[in-house]
Design a protein around this motif. Structure first.
Motif, mmCIF file in Angstrom:
data_model
loop_
_atom_site.group_PDB
_atom_site.id
_atom_site.type_symbol
_atom_site.label_atom_id
_atom_site.label_comp_id
_atom_site.label_asym_id
_atom_site.label_seq_id
_atom_site.Cartn_x
_atom_site.Cartn_y
_atom_site.Cartn_z
ATOM 1 N N ASP A 267 0.316 -0.861 0.165
ATOM 2 C CA ASP A 267 -0.101 0.024 -0.058
ATOM 3 C C ASP A 267 0.777 1.605 -0.032
ATOM 4 O O ASP A 267 0.496 1.855 -0.846
ATOM 5 N N MET A 268 1.984 0.958 1.363
ATOM 6 C CA MET A 268 3.010 2.690 0.908
ATOM 7 C C MET A 268 3.774 2.357 -0.015
ATOM 8 O O MET A 268 4.233 1.524 -0.795
ATOM 9 N N PRO B 226 4.838 3.209 9.995
ATOM 10 C CA PRO B 226 4.196 2.202 10.609
ATOM 11 C C PRO B 226 3.758 1.345 9.779
ATOM 12 O O PRO B 226 3.840 -0.352 9.957
ATOM 13 N N GLU B 227 3.502 1.460 7.672
ATOM 14 C CA GLU B 227 2.612 0.841 7.294
ATOM 15 C C GLU B 227 3.788 -0.249 6.850
ATOM 16 O O GLU B 227 4.178 -1.755 6.369
ATOM 17 N N ALA B 228 4.838 -0.025 7.171
ATOM 18 C CA ALA B 228 6.330 -1.030 6.599
ATOM 19 C C ALA B 228 6.956 -1.299 7.916
ATOM 20 O O ALA B 228 7.946 -3.027 7.619
ATOM 21 N N ASP B 229 6.669 -1.502 10.058
ATOM 22 C CA ASP B 229 7.059 -2.674 10.377
ATOM 23 C C ASP B 229 6.582 -4.017 10.458
ATOM 24 O O ASP B 229 5.649 -4.180 9.883
ATOM 25 N N GLY B 230 8.040 -4.565 11.136
ATOM 26 C CA GLY B 230 8.151 -6.395 10.365
ATOM 27 C C GLY B 230 8.236 -6.720 8.544
ATOM 28 O O GLY B 230 8.026 -7.684 8.478
ATOM 29 N N GLN C 154 12.034 -1.630 13.784
ATOM 30 C CA GLN C 154 10.931 -2.079 12.229
ATOM 31 C C GLN C 154 10.886 -3.344 12.579
ATOM 32 O O GLN C 154 10.727 -3.572 11.658
ATOM 33 N N ASP C 155 11.428 -3.984 13.145
ATOM 34 C CA ASP C 155 11.744 -5.989 13.246
ATOM 35 C C ASP C 155 12.449 -6.431 11.753
ATOM 36 O O ASP C 155 11.746 -6.820 11.381
ATOM 37 N N THR C 156 13.221 -5.168 11.332
ATOM 38 C CA THR C 156 14.360 -5.626 9.961
ATOM 39 C C THR C 156 15.488 -6.888 9.571
ATOM 40 O O THR C 156 15.700 -6.800 11.105
ATOM 41 N N LEU C 157 14.810 -7.575 8.997
ATOM 42 C CA LEU C 157 15.560 -8.794 8.417
ATOM 43 C C LEU C 157 16.529 -8.443 7.438
ATOM 44 O O LEU C 157 16.369 -7.885 6.610
ATOM 45 N N GLY D 29 12.486 -3.735 1.023
ATOM 46 C CA GLY D 29 13.998 -3.759 1.279
ATOM 47 C C GLY D 29 14.985 -2.947 0.201
ATOM 48 O O GLY D 29 15.100 -2.332 -0.489
ATOM 49 N N PHE D 30 16.978 -2.729 0.958
ATOM 50 C CA PHE D 30 17.163 -2.884 0.344
ATOM 51 C C PHE D 30 17.766 -3.009 -0.796
ATOM 52 O O PHE D 30 17.889 -5.008 -0.813
#
Length: 324
Positions: free
Chosen positions: A136-137, A148-152, A189-192, A212-213
């Motif tokens: 969505d974002m 917040p839309e990217a959290d996790g 953001q709990d990024t993997l 992601g990058f």
């Protein structure tokens, strides 16, 4: 008089023959196999007197092999063509590289080239944001990933695995508007954060993660093939690696090695890079399909010498934030 003229002409002809490089070259490279073979084929077509053999692996493994040869006192390659300038800075500091002051780099951005002429950037491989088109974002800046839309829903490659990720970490954390606060935000953001660019791309394209990058060509090539991804050059700019080429100070055939460097920097060599789907470093050579014009891409500031000095401390900070 005729004898003198004939002798002068013969001497010039002999000099020209001597100036034409010939013999064998050994190249160590991290280019993908198909690209490395295409590069060698194009060079040998331009210089039919030179035979090039190459060893290919990831930059980390290429350097491990070369370091063992240094230790044994038997470095084998004439040339290196690897991912990043930080590694080249280390070799330069150890006196492992031969200067090539006659290389024609007048047309290039000065920040892409070593001022001591020990290594030369051959292309631009930028890292920006990839996102799944079902998200969505739609991000336009790095800071959008802290919403917040990217959290996790974020994956990034680890600098403990990827040279390009190391450069991205050094560039973004060195940017006054981002810094380590930004990476701490990504951790919140709990990024993997693990593996290389290929794993991140698969996670985003497959929908396991949404953001992601990743290196530019990976997303742009696959988008053209119909993958549900898009690539963003963030408003802050992009980090970049430049696949630099360098001649070892122990090169057995330095003249042919200089010709190889000159070929990669020539318009012909840069058009070859573009045809392989890479952004050319030469500003006057057109980018491949799917890329914006070179003038529209903002490169973030990067100091390879500082990145080398800070490398271990940066990786420890990264490990503290993301594990691995």
């Amino acid at each position: 008089m005729k004898r003198i003229l004939f002798a002068a002409a013969a001497s010039l002809a002999a000099s020209a023959a001597l100036a034409e490089p010939s013999g064998s070259l050994l190249l160590y490279t991290s280019q993908p196999n198909a690209d490395a073979q295409a590069t060698v084929d194009a060079f040998e077509k331009a210089y039919p007197g030179v035979n090039v053999e190459f060893f290919r692996d990831g930059t980390t493994k290429v350097m491990a092999k070369l370091e063992s040869e240094f230790t044994a006192g038997t470095p084998q390659p004439d040339l290196l063509l690897i991912a990043d300038t930080v590694t080249m800075e280390g070799l330069e500091a150890e006196g492992r590289l031969m200067a090539h002051p006659d290389a024609d780099i007048a047309a290039y951005d000065a920040q892409l080239m070593d001022p001591e002429h020990h290594y030369f950037s051959t292309k631009l491989i930028t890292t920006g944001i990839v996102y799944n088109t079902g998200a969505d974002m739609k991000p336009v800046s790095y800071k959008d990933l802290l919403k917040p839309e990217a959290d996790g829903k974020i994956a990034i490659p680890s600098p403990l695995t990827s040279g390009a990720a190391t450069i991205t970490m050094a560039t973004l954390t060195g940017d006054p508007a981002l810094g380590w606060d930004y990476y701490e935000g990504l951790a919140d953001q709990d990024t993997l954060a693990q593996g290389g660019n290929g794993g991140v791309y698969k996670a985003v394209a497959g929908g396991e993660k949404l953001y992601g990058f990743v290196v530019d060509f990976l997303a742009i090539r696959n988008k053209a093939d119909g993958a549900p991804v898009d690539f963003v050059f963030p408003t802050e700019g992009v980090s970049f690696v430049t696949e630099p080429v360098a001649i070892l100070s122990t090169a057995k055939n330095p003249e042919a090695a200089k010709a190889f460097v000159d070929f990669l920097l020539s318009p012909e060599g840069q058009e070859l890079a573009s045809s392989q789907g890479y952004l050319p470093a030469h500003p006057d050579v057109a980018p491949p399909a799917g890329f914006p014009a070179r003038s529209e891409i903002k490169l973030m500031a990067f100091d390879p010498a500082k990145a080398l000095a800070d490398d271990q401390a940066n990786k420890l900070k990264f490990q503290d934030l993301f594990g691995g």
